[in-house]
Design a protein around this motif. Structure first.
Motif, PDB file in Angstrom:
ATOM      1  N   PRO A 144       0.805  -1.236   0.000  1.00  0.00           N
ATOM      2  CA  PRO A 144       0.000   0.000   0.000  1.00  0.00           C
ATOM      3  C   PRO A 144       0.829   1.273   0.000  1.00  0.00           C
ATOM      4  O   PRO A 144       0.306   2.357  -0.275  1.00  0.00           O
ATOM      5  CB  PRO A 144      -0.821  -0.125   1.288  1.00  0.00           C
ATOM      6  N   GLU A 145       2.118   1.163   0.294  1.00  0.00           N
ATOM      7  CA  GLU A 145       2.994   2.331   0.285  1.00  0.00           C
ATOM      8  C   GLU A 145       3.502   2.662  -1.118  1.00  0.00           C
ATOM      9  O   GLU A 145       4.108   3.712  -1.318  1.00  0.00           O
ATOM     10  CB  GLU A 145       4.196   2.089   1.225  1.00  0.00           C
ATOM     11  N   ARG A 146       3.245   1.775  -2.054  1.00  0.00           N
ATOM     12  CA  ARG A 146       3.750   1.961  -3.416  1.00  0.00           C
ATOM     13  C   ARG A 146       2.629   2.422  -4.345  1.00  0.00           C
ATOM     14  O   ARG A 146       1.482   1.972  -4.251  1.00  0.00           O
ATOM     15  CB  ARG A 146       4.339   0.648  -3.942  1.00  0.00           C
ATOM     16  N   VAL A 147       2.972   3.293  -5.288  1.00  0.00           N
ATOM     17  CA  VAL A 147       1.991   3.799  -6.239  1.00  0.00           C
ATOM     18  C   VAL A 147       1.450   2.675  -7.117  1.00  0.00           C
ATOM     19  O   VAL A 147       0.308   2.732  -7.601  1.00  0.00           O
ATOM     20  CB  VAL A 147       2.610   4.929  -7.092  1.00  0.00           C
ATOM     21  N   GLU A 148       2.237   1.620  -7.303  1.00  0.00           N
ATOM     22  CA  GLU A 148       1.807   0.498  -8.155  1.00  0.00           C
ATOM     23  C   GLU A 148       0.555  -0.187  -7.636  1.00  0.00           C
ATOM     24  O   GLU A 148      -0.164  -0.847  -8.388  1.00  0.00           O
ATOM     25  CB  GLU A 148       2.942  -0.532  -8.278  1.00  0.00           C
ATOM     26  N   SER A 149       0.279  -0.047  -6.334  1.00  0.00           N
ATOM     27  CA  SER A 149      -0.887  -0.709  -5.731  1.00  0.00           C
ATOM     28  C   SER A 149      -2.170   0.095  -5.899  1.00  0.00           C
ATOM     29  O   SER A 149      -3.248  -0.367  -5.538  1.00  0.00           O
ATOM     30  CB  SER A 149      -0.632  -0.942  -4.239  1.00  0.00           C
ATOM     31  N   GLN A 150      -2.075   1.285  -6.470  1.00  0.00           N
ATOM     32  CA  GLN A 150      -3.210   2.204  -6.473  1.00  0.00           C
ATOM     33  C   GLN A 150      -4.075   2.141  -7.729  1.00  0.00           C
ATOM     34  O   GLN A 150      -5.137   2.752  -7.776  1.00  0.00           O
ATOM     35  CB  GLN A 150      -2.701   3.636  -6.272  1.00  0.00           C
ATOM     36  N   TYR A 151      -3.614   1.418  -8.754  1.00  0.00           N
ATOM     37  CA  TYR A 151      -4.329   1.438 -10.021  1.00  0.00           C
ATOM     38  C   TYR A 151      -4.770   0.041 -10.451  1.00  0.00           C
ATOM     39  O   TYR A 151      -3.959  -0.890 -10.432  1.00  0.00           O
ATOM     40  CB  TYR A 151      -3.441   2.029 -11.123  1.00  0.00           C
ATOM     41  N   PRO A 152      -6.036  -0.112 -10.867  1.00  0.00           N
ATOM     42  CA  PRO A 152      -6.470  -1.383 -11.446  1.00  0.00           C
ATOM     43  C   PRO A 152      -6.104  -1.430 -12.930  1.00  0.00           C
ATOM     44  O   PRO A 152      -6.783  -0.845 -13.774  1.00  0.00           O
ATOM     45  CB  PRO A 152      -7.995  -1.367 -11.245  1.00  0.00           C
ATOM     46  N   LEU A 153      -4.999  -2.085 -13.242  1.00  0.00           N
ATOM     47  CA  LEU A 153      -4.502  -2.132 -14.622  1.00  0.00           C
ATOM     48  C   LEU A 153      -4.339  -3.592 -15.032  1.00  0.00           C
ATOM     49  O   LEU A 153      -3.221  -4.081 -15.202  1.00  0.00           O
ATOM     50  CB  LEU A 153      -3.171  -1.383 -14.721  1.00  0.00           C
ATOM     51  N   ALA A 154      -5.468  -4.263 -15.193  1.00  0.00           N
ATOM     52  CA  ALA A 154      -5.435  -5.699 -15.461  1.00  0.00           C
ATOM     53  C   ALA A 154      -4.656  -6.036 -16.719  1.00  0.00           C
ATOM     54  O   ALA A 154      -3.775  -6.909 -16.711  1.00  0.00           O
ATOM     55  CB  ALA A 154      -6.859  -6.239 -15.561  1.00  0.00           C
ATOM     56  N   ALA A 155      -4.942  -5.364 -17.820  1.00  0.00           N
ATOM     57  CA  ALA A 155      -4.280  -5.683 -19.091  1.00  0.00           C
ATOM     58  C   ALA A 155      -2.840  -5.195 -19.096  1.00  0.00           C
ATOM     59  O   ALA A 155      -1.912  -5.951 -19.385  1.00  0.00           O
ATOM     60  CB  ALA A 155      -5.061  -5.079 -20.249  1.00  0.00           C
ATOM     61  N   TYR A 156      -2.632  -3.926 -18.754  1.00  0.00           N
ATOM     62  CA  TYR A 156      -1.283  -3.361 -18.793  1.00  0.00           C
ATOM     63  C   TYR A 156      -0.363  -4.045 -17.784  1.00  0.00           C
ATOM     64  O   TYR A 156       0.757  -4.446 -18.113  1.00  0.00           O
ATOM     65  CB  TYR A 156      -1.336  -1.863 -18.515  1.00  0.00           C
ATOM     66  N   GLY A 157      -0.828  -4.192 -16.547  1.00  0.00           N
ATOM     67  CA  GLY A 157       0.004  -4.811 -15.517  1.00  0.00           C
ATOM     68  C   GLY A 157       0.415  -6.226 -15.871  1.00  0.00           C
ATOM     69  O   GLY A 157       1.592  -6.588 -15.753  1.00  0.00           O
ATOM     70  N   SER A 158      -0.529  -7.018 -16.322  1.00  0.00           N
ATOM     71  CA  SER A 158      -0.198  -8.405 -16.672  1.00  0.00           C
ATOM     72  C   SER A 158       0.685  -8.468 -17.911  1.00  0.00           C
ATOM     73  O   SER A 158       1.529  -9.357 -18.039  1.00  0.00           O
ATOM     74  CB  SER A 158      -1.470  -9.227 -16.874  1.00  0.00           C
ATOM     75  N   SER A 159       0.537  -7.493 -18.818  1.00  0.00           N
ATOM     76  CA  SER A 159       1.414  -7.479 -20.002  1.00  0.00           C
ATOM     77  C   SER A 159       2.859  -7.223 -19.589  1.00  0.00           C
ATOM     78  O   SER A 159       3.793  -7.791 -20.169  1.00  0.00           O
ATOM     79  CB  SER A 159       0.954  -6.419 -21.006  1.00  0.00           C
TER      80      SER A 159
END
Length: 230
Positions: A144-159
């Motif tokens: 939760p301290e990281r910005v990466e946890s703040q966005y739902p990016l299912a396609a981009y994140g998994s890519s």
């Protein structure tokens, strides 16, 4: 002469990376889908331009032929081209949206890398840098301290998870070329809605790896602060 190709190099992190590598003495080729924007960016930088759409096999093949004819070898390939897609959860993201993001972010990396392997092997110490993202990190998206946890990016994140693993598979199986994944972090460009750190900071990790020459490691995943947790 160090020949470097940057896909998606006409703006943002790709453009800043090109600028700094030219300052470092690289001969840089800007790969871009749009010829007008690509030529304009290359002219401003003092780079060369090659039309390159990473989703189009014919375009990639032609770009490889042009660099073979005009440069003879490629020392550094930076697979930077990418798209964000929808900011959405898996439940909200249709298959076609995943496919569109993967076509550029994942299949584009494979397509370009395969086409340029012969030119890379013609160089003395070839290096491939694949631009990944912390939103593809299993560790960071749960912090939760990281910005990466703040966005739902299912396609981009998994890519980007896929990009990192593909990079490791290349590194494990191809030993005459260095393969590394680099995360620019959240960088203030059009891509992020101008949120994040400066474009100069975003390019730091890419430039560092691109300028290591014969000392370039292989199979690493880093950001500007060091090893990126996965």
């Amino acid at each position: 002469m160090t020949n470097t190709l940057i896909t998606g190099g006409n703006k943002g992190i790709g453009y800043e990376t090109a600028r700094r590598l030219i300052e470092a003495g690289h001969t840089v080729w800007i790969g871009a889908r749009d010829p007008e924007r690509g030529r304009l960016a290359a002219a401003k930088l003092g780079a060369s331009f090659v039309q390159l759409d990473v989703t189009d096999e014919a375009s990639v093949t032609m770009a490889a032929k042009i660099l073979r004819d005009e440069a003879g070898h490629l020392d550094v390939l930076i697979n930077n081209a990418g798209i964000l897609g929808e900011v959405a959860t898996p439940e909200e993201t249709p298959v076609e949206a995943f496919r569109t993001v993967y076509e550029t972010n994942v299949f584009g990396v494979v397509r370009v890398t395969r086409a340029f392997l012969p030119l890379l092997r013609a160089a003395a110490a070839p290096s491939v840098i694949n631009v990944t993202s912390g939103v593809g990190s299993f560790t960071l998206i749960h912090d939760p301290e990281r910005v990466e946890s703040q966005y739902p990016l299912a396609a981009y994140g998994s890519s980007k998870t896929a990009v990192t693993m593909i990079t490791m598979q290349y590194a494990r199986t191809i030993h005459d070329i260095r393969f590394n994944a680099v995360d620019p972090g959240q960088t203030a460009t059009d891509f992020t809605g101008n949120l994040g750190h400066s474009v100069e900071e975003g390019a730091d990790a890419i430039v560092r790896v691109a300028t290591l020459g014969p000392d370039t490691p292989t199979g690493t995943v880093t950001d500007r602060n060091g090893i990126l947790p996965w």
